[in-house]
Write a protein that holds these residues in place. Structure first.
Motif, PDB file in Angstrom:
ATOM      1  N   UNK A  58       0.838  -1.206   0.000  1.00 45.41           N
ATOM      2  CA  UNK A  58       0.000   0.000   0.000  1.00 45.41           C
ATOM      3  C   UNK A  58       0.871   1.254   0.000  1.00 45.41           C
ATOM      4  N   UNK A  59       1.975   1.186   0.715  1.00 42.80           N
ATOM      5  CA  UNK A  59       2.904   2.313   0.747  1.00 42.80           C
ATOM      6  C   UNK A  59       3.479   2.566  -0.644  1.00 42.80           C
ATOM      7  N   UNK A  60       3.841   1.491  -1.330  1.00 44.60           N
ATOM      8  CA  UNK A  60       4.377   1.621  -2.689  1.00 44.60           C
ATOM      9  C   UNK A  60       3.328   2.204  -3.636  1.00 44.60           C
ATOM     10  N   UNK A  61       2.039   1.918  -3.353  1.00 42.88           N
ATOM     11  CA  UNK A  61       0.955   2.436  -4.188  1.00 42.88           C
ATOM     12  C   UNK A  61       0.485   3.812  -3.718  1.00 42.88           C
ATOM     13  N   UNK A  62       1.176   4.367  -2.719  1.00 48.50           N
ATOM     14  CA  UNK A  62       0.874   5.698  -2.204  1.00 48.50           C
ATOM     15  C   UNK A  62      -0.556   5.797  -1.646  1.00 48.50           C
ATOM     16  N   UNK A  65      -4.584   6.837   3.050  1.00 49.76           N
ATOM     17  CA  UNK A  65      -5.051   6.621   4.424  1.00 49.76           C
ATOM     18  C   UNK A  65      -4.091   5.790   5.267  1.00 49.76           C
ATOM     19  N   UNK A  66      -3.090   5.200   4.657  1.00 53.53           N
ATOM     20  CA  UNK A  66      -2.174   4.316   5.372  1.00 53.53           C
ATOM     21  C   UNK A  66      -1.540   4.966   6.600  1.00 53.53           C
ATOM     22  N   UNK A  67      -1.101   6.226   6.536  1.00 55.10           N
ATOM     23  CA  UNK A  67      -0.471   6.832   7.714  1.00 55.10           C
ATOM     24  C   UNK A  67      -1.376   6.921   8.944  1.00 55.10           C
ATOM     25  N   UNK A  68      -2.680   6.755   8.760  1.00 55.93           N
ATOM     26  CA  UNK A  68      -3.579   6.754   9.911  1.00 55.93           C
ATOM     27  C   UNK A  68      -3.527   5.432  10.676  1.00 55.93           C
ATOM     28  N   UNK A 108      -4.762  -4.914   4.183  1.00 57.96           N
ATOM     29  CA  UNK A 108      -4.986  -3.556   3.697  1.00 57.96           C
ATOM     30  C   UNK A 108      -5.620  -3.648   2.322  1.00 57.96           C
ATOM     31  N   UNK A 109      -6.665  -2.872   2.114  1.00 57.83           N
ATOM     32  CA  UNK A 109      -7.334  -2.809   0.815  1.00 57.83           C
ATOM     33  C   UNK A 109      -7.570  -1.350   0.471  1.00 57.83           C
ATOM     34  N   UNK A 110      -7.563  -1.072  -0.802  1.00 62.14           N
ATOM     35  CA  UNK A 110      -7.982   0.256  -1.243  1.00 62.14           C
ATOM     36  C   UNK A 110      -9.483   0.354  -1.023  1.00 62.14           C
ATOM     37  N   UNK A 124     -14.961   3.716   7.968  1.00 55.39           N
ATOM     38  CA  UNK A 124     -14.270   2.444   7.783  1.00 55.39           C
ATOM     39  C   UNK A 124     -13.557   2.484   6.447  1.00 55.39           C
ATOM     40  N   UNK A 125     -12.341   1.969   6.423  1.00 55.90           N
ATOM     41  CA  UNK A 125     -11.488   2.086   5.253  1.00 55.90           C
ATOM     42  C   UNK A 125     -11.863   1.108   4.147  1.00 55.90           C
TER      43      UNK A 125
END
Length: 139
Positions: A58-62, A65-68, A108-110, A124-125
């Motif tokens: 997910x980080x590689x895909x930028x 919301x990941x930093x939350x 983790x999902x988009x 909810x993400x």
């Protein structure tokens, strides 16, 4: 944080004193609320160990919301923070009654259109995250 680590390397601070300056507020709360709590209070305490898989991808895909949900340092997963969190989790598991520990793994999902439409009101993400929350409530 960097100054405390540097002083620790020089021997000016003990490892215990360095940790006082690098620990998170959450760790301090867990220490006071769980690890230093009276044993008779632990039966009313529960521990949820949530692991997120796919964070690196997910980080590689930028993923915005990941930093939350994970700690980042210089645009990458903060390995030191992850190590400190794992250490804290081990300490908590060491004092908690096993029946009060819940381990969950969430992929983790988009955010897809269905998840966004169905779960936006709850912030909810993703559907996986919603299922994780339902499992906590139902379990």
């Amino acid at each position: 944080r960097a100054a405390a680590l540097s002083l620790g390397e020089e021997g000016a601070l003990t490892p215990e004193r360095v940790h006082i300056y690098v620990m998170s507020v959450t760790e301090d709360e867990v220490i006071h609320g769980v690890l230093d709590a009276a044993p008779e209070l632990l039966p009313g305490t529960f521990f949820i160990d949530r692991r997120i898989t796919g964070a690196q991808e997910a980080l590689a895909a930028n993923a915005p919301l990941l930093p939350k949900f994970v700690d980042l340092a210089d645009g990458a997963l903060d390995k030191e923070s992850c190590k400190l969190l794992d250490s804290l989790k081990e300490r908590v598991v060491g004092v908690m009654p096993p029946e009060h520990i819940r381990r969950c793994t969430v992929a983790w999902e988009a955010v897809g259109p269905r998840a966004k439409e169905e779960f936006d009101a709850c912030s909810v993400v993703s559907l996986a995250h919603a299922e994780y929350l339902r499992g906590l409530c139902d379990g």
